[in-house]
Motif scaffolding. Structure first.
Motif, PDB file in Angstrom:
ATOM      1  N   PRO A  97       0.998  -1.121   0.031  1.00  8.46           N
ATOM      2  CA  PRO A  97       0.153   0.103  -0.119  1.00  8.46           C
ATOM      3  C   PRO A  97       0.869   1.276   0.008  1.00  8.46           C
ATOM      4  O   PRO A  97       0.732   2.244   0.829  1.00  8.46           O
ATOM      5  CB  PRO A  97      -0.830  -0.128   1.343  1.00  8.46           C
ATOM      6  CG  PRO A  97       0.277  -1.007   2.282  1.00  8.46           C
ATOM      7  CD  PRO A  97       0.820  -1.689   1.423  1.00  8.46           C
ATOM      8  N   GLU A 110      -1.596   5.554   7.926  1.00  2.00           N
ATOM      9  CA  GLU A 110      -1.493   5.622   6.404  1.00  2.00           C
ATOM     10  C   GLU A 110      -1.563   4.451   5.860  1.00  2.00           C
ATOM     11  O   GLU A 110      -2.247   4.332   4.798  1.00  2.00           O
ATOM     12  CB  GLU A 110      -0.162   6.634   6.104  1.00  2.00           C
ATOM     13  CG  GLU A 110      -0.358   8.146   6.181  1.00  2.00           C
ATOM     14  CD  GLU A 110       0.935   8.676   6.005  1.00  2.00           C
ATOM     15  OE1 GLU A 110       0.859   9.553   5.105  1.00  2.00           O
ATOM     16  OE2 GLU A 110       1.910   8.380   6.547  1.00  2.00           O
ATOM     17  N   LYS A 143      -8.675  10.327  -8.460  1.00  2.96           N
ATOM     18  CA  LYS A 143      -7.242  10.974  -9.023  1.00  2.96           C
ATOM     19  C   LYS A 143      -7.019  10.789 -10.447  1.00  2.96           C
ATOM     20  O   LYS A 143      -6.181  11.546 -10.961  1.00  2.96           O
ATOM     21  CB  LYS A 143      -6.165   9.718  -8.270  1.00  2.96           C
ATOM     22  CG  LYS A 143      -6.171   9.661  -6.871  1.00  2.96           C
ATOM     23  CD  LYS A 143      -5.316   8.640  -6.284  1.00  2.96           C
ATOM     24  CE  LYS A 143      -3.970   8.885  -6.214  1.00  2.96           C
ATOM     25  NZ  LYS A 143      -3.611   9.652  -5.255  1.00  2.96           N
ATOM     26  N   ASP A 189      -8.416   5.021  -9.088  1.00  2.00           N
ATOM     27  CA  ASP A 189      -9.397   5.979  -8.325  1.00  2.00           C
ATOM     28  C   ASP A 189      -9.736   7.053  -9.158  1.00  2.00           C
ATOM     29  O   ASP A 189      -9.103   7.867  -9.720  1.00  2.00           O
ATOM     30  CB  ASP A 189      -8.491   6.304  -6.966  1.00  2.00           C
ATOM     31  CG  ASP A 189      -9.755   7.055  -6.221  1.00  2.00           C
ATOM     32  OD1 ASP A 189     -10.513   7.364  -6.767  1.00  2.00           O
ATOM     33  OD2 ASP A 189      -9.109   7.182  -4.719  1.00  2.00           O
ATOM     34  N   GLN A 243      -8.206   1.064   1.084  1.00  2.00           N
ATOM     35  CA  GLN A 243      -8.638   1.657  -0.135  1.00  2.00           C
ATOM     36  C   GLN A 243      -8.366   0.349  -1.299  1.00  2.00           C
ATOM     37  O   GLN A 243      -9.066   0.209  -2.163  1.00  2.00           O
ATOM     38  CB  GLN A 243      -7.660   2.768  -0.489  1.00  2.00           C
ATOM     39  CG  GLN A 243      -8.066   3.979   0.249  1.00  2.00           C
ATOM     40  CD  GLN A 243      -9.190   4.914  -0.121  1.00  2.00           C
ATOM     41  OE1 GLN A 243     -10.272   4.383   0.285  1.00  2.00           O
ATOM     42  NE2 GLN A 243      -9.223   5.362  -1.419  1.00  2.00           N
ATOM     43  N   TRP A 273      -4.113   6.433 -12.243  1.00  2.00           N
ATOM     44  CA  TRP A 273      -4.642   5.679 -11.055  1.00  2.00           C
ATOM     45  C   TRP A 273      -6.101   5.214 -11.407  1.00  2.00           C
ATOM     46  O   TRP A 273      -6.804   5.515 -12.503  1.00  2.00           O
ATOM     47  CB  TRP A 273      -5.034   6.856 -10.073  1.00  2.00           C
ATOM     48  CG  TRP A 273      -3.534   7.420  -9.587  1.00  2.00           C
ATOM     49  CD1 TRP A 273      -3.287   8.582 -10.099  1.00  2.00           C
ATOM     50  CD2 TRP A 273      -2.618   6.909  -8.856  1.00  2.00           C
ATOM     51  NE1 TRP A 273      -1.961   9.028  -9.537  1.00  2.00           N
ATOM     52  CE2 TRP A 273      -1.559   8.009  -8.808  1.00  2.00           C
ATOM     53  CE3 TRP A 273      -2.344   5.921  -8.109  1.00  2.00           C
ATOM     54  CZ2 TRP A 273      -0.334   7.993  -8.106  1.00  2.00           C
ATOM     55  CZ3 TRP A 273      -1.226   5.769  -7.430  1.00  2.00           C
ATOM     56  CH2 TRP A 273      -0.238   6.457  -7.294  1.00  2.00           C
ATOM     57  N   HIS A 305      -5.049   2.977   6.044  1.00  2.00           N
ATOM     58  CA  HIS A 305      -5.879   3.667   5.047  1.00  2.00           C
ATOM     59  C   HIS A 305      -5.704   2.992   3.776  1.00  2.00           C
ATOM     60  O   HIS A 305      -6.626   2.751   2.988  1.00  2.00           O
ATOM     61  CB  HIS A 305      -5.789   5.236   5.230  1.00  2.00           C
ATOM     62  CG  HIS A 305      -6.379   5.825   4.109  1.00  2.00           C
ATOM     63  ND1 HIS A 305      -7.797   6.202   4.149  1.00  2.00           N
ATOM     64  CD2 HIS A 305      -6.016   6.632   3.205  1.00  2.00           C
ATOM     65  CE1 HIS A 305      -8.141   6.873   3.033  1.00  2.00           C
ATOM     66  NE2 HIS A 305      -7.196   6.962   2.557  1.00  2.00           N
ATOM     67  N   ASN A 306      -4.554   3.143   3.277  1.00  2.55           N
ATOM     68  CA  ASN A 306      -4.258   2.606   2.005  1.00  2.55           C
ATOM     69  C   ASN A 306      -4.717   1.081   1.790  1.00  2.55           C
ATOM     70  O   ASN A 306      -5.268   0.817   0.672  1.00  2.55           O
ATOM     71  CB  ASN A 306      -2.904   2.900   1.524  1.00  2.55           C
ATOM     72  CG  ASN A 306      -2.371   4.241   1.489  1.00  2.55           C
ATOM     73  OD1 ASN A 306      -3.114   5.290   1.724  1.00  2.55           O
ATOM     74  ND2 ASN A 306      -1.089   4.710   1.577  1.00  2.55           N
ATOM     75  N   ALA A 316       0.444   3.805  -1.966  1.00  5.77           N
ATOM     76  CA  ALA A 316      -0.299   4.934  -2.065  1.00  5.77           C
ATOM     77  C   ALA A 316      -1.820   4.704  -1.894  1.00  5.77           C
ATOM     78  O   ALA A 316      -2.026   3.506  -1.318  1.00  5.77           O
ATOM     79  CB  ALA A 316      -0.325   5.363  -3.570  1.00  5.77           C
ATOM     80  N   ASP A 317      -2.530   5.712  -1.951  1.00  4.91           N
ATOM     81  CA  ASP A 317      -4.016   5.538  -1.646  1.00  4.91           C
ATOM     82  C   ASP A 317      -4.842   4.968  -2.593  1.00  4.91           C
ATOM     83  O   ASP A 317      -6.120   4.888  -2.635  1.00  4.91           O
ATOM     84  CB  ASP A 317      -4.617   6.522  -0.862  1.00  4.91           C
ATOM     85  CG  ASP A 317      -4.628   7.836  -1.852  1.00  4.91           C
ATOM     86  OD1 ASP A 317      -3.998   7.769  -2.877  1.00  4.91           O
ATOM     87  OD2 ASP A 317      -5.123   8.945  -1.531  1.00  4.91           O
ATOM     88  N   SER A 318      -4.277   4.615  -3.773  1.00  2.20           N
ATOM     89  CA  SER A 318      -4.968   3.860  -4.879  1.00  2.20           C
ATOM     90  C   SER A 318      -4.015   3.029  -5.647  1.00  2.20           C
ATOM     91  O   SER A 318      -2.812   3.356  -5.987  1.00  2.20           O
ATOM     92  CB  SER A 318      -5.350   5.045  -5.948  1.00  2.20           C
ATOM     93  OG  SER A 318      -5.796   4.632  -6.888  1.00  2.20           O
TER      94      SER A 318
END
Length: 395
Positions: free
Chosen positions: A39, A93, A243, A240, A100, A238, A96-97, A41-43
């Motif tokens: 993870p 973080e 993004k 997402d 996602q 991405w 959270h990722n 990044a968040d996407s």
């Protein structure tokens, strides 16, 4: 057809640890295999999507994927950037990722009725007793061999390889051992940049538990000139929608160079090879049809049919006389005559703020001249901000 042969025909497979044994394994049984995603990044991005397609083909053939989310390995990070140290993320973080990634993975892989398994390696890596762990498993890893691998050697000779990063391969290899013990997982797959890590996992399971396990890597997603696909002047492509909008996503593939289309259709869509061959057995402007099919099919898989339909139909067009382009036209003038912006002042301000892209290139200078040679197959895409597109067509 053997599922591995299907992947080979479509251009997925780069390297295999035991090719003949792997093909035989997939012939005789339903195989549990895994693919891991850290993870960072968040996407997820389009590079991850390539391995999701490989996973999906194997699942369609009746095999069982494990999607492993790296809540544990993400605390260390793969040393894949030779000149920089990967920034450390907080636990919040990382978690959270991971959440996602989990939501995105469930869009592309069928987890119904036990058809796939979703796990997070934080479950076993975060609470390890380090002294006991390294005493039991560290003996199976050669630092000399690790530093001989391109990834670690380049990092060692670049910004330097710290001890934290040196642990990454041990942790990823242990993932395979854990998954083999829990789920009888016999195969790891990943991008070709993961080859040395995959070999380490295969060898650890074979040495510690004397189990026959295997691995293969997928070719990285590249354009015909060998450059990495999925990068634009404004950043990565991405998954997402916040993004990279479906419009931007669609247009990225619609704007691919002709020579990249056939291979990308094989890798990123489920279209039969015969149909792909037929679509790409043309040249010049006729290739636009294949590009439109590619853009539509990939956008449909990633964002859904409705978003793909909207992306396909909602880009307005503007026809421009080829005589205007004979000596080139200033980007500011082009923005105004196409009504992308109401005045030259607004056009200059948008350029200065980095809000104008043409043909995939962000325009930084309001003296930039657009020439006929910039138009591919008689058209070019102009973009203002993230949501406003215009197809400019030469007449």
């Amino acid at each position: 057809m053997n599922a591995i042969e299907t992947l080979k025909q479509r251009g997925f497979i780069a390297q295999m640890t035991h090719e003949a044994e792997i093909i035989e394994l997939f012939d005789k049984e339903k195989v549990v295999f895994y693919c891991g995603y850290d993870p960072t990044a968040d996407s997820l991005h389009i590079g991850h999507y390539l391995t999701f397609m490989a996973v999906a083909w194997l699942q369609r053939a009746g095999h069982t994927p494990i999607i492993l989310l790296g809540g544990g390995t993400g605390m260390v990070g793969d040393p894949d950037k030779p000149d920089t140290i990967r920034p450390m993320m907080s636990i919040d973080e990382i978690d959270h990722n991971v959440a996602q990634f989990k939501a995105q993975a469930e869009k592309y892989i069928d987890f119904n009725e036990g058809k796939a398994i979703l796990v997070n390696n934080a479950e076993w890596l975060r609470n390890l007793n380090y002294a006991s762990f390294i005493r039991e498993y560290g003996v199976h890893f050669s630092v000399n061999r690790m530093l001989a691998a391109d990834k670690y050697k380049t990092k060692f000779e670049g910004s330097g390889l710290n001890f934290l990063e040196l642990n990454y391969q041990v942790m990823q290899a242990y993932d395979f051992l854990e998954l083999n013990r829990r789920f009888n997982c016999k195969m790891q797959i990943g991008g070709n940049d993961q080859w040395t890590n995959i070999i380490a996992g295969v060898e650890l399971v074979r040495r510690v538990d004397q189990k026959d396990v295997f691995g293969f890597t997928c070719n990285l997603l590249t354009k015909s000139d060998g450059t990495k696909m999925g990068k634009t002047m404004s950043g990565a492509i991405w998954i997402d929608v916040k993004k990279t909008t479906p419009h931007e996503f669609y247009q990225y593939f619609r704007d691919l160079d002709d020579a990249s289309v056939k291979n990308t259709l094989k890798l990123l869509t489920f279209l039969p090879l015969e149909q792909i061959e037929e679509l790409c057995a043309v040249e010049g402007e006729a290739m636009n049809r294949a590009k439109e099919v590619l853009a539509y099919e990939v956008t449909k898989i990633v964002h859904g049919e409705e978003a793909a339909n909207q992306a396909q139909t909602s880009i307005p067009s503007f026809e421009i006389d080829s005589m205007i382009l004979a000596d080139g036209i200033n980007i500011v003038d082009l923005l105004v005559i196409t009504d992308m912006l109401p005045s030259k002042g607004e056009a200059r301000r948008n350029i200065q703020q980095g809000g104008i892209t043409i043909g995939g290139q962000k325009i930084a200078d309001h003296s930039h001249v657009v020439k006929l040679s910039h138009f591919e197959n008689g058209e070019i895409i102009m973009q203002k901000g993230k949501k406003h597109f215009l197809r400019v067509v030469v007449k």
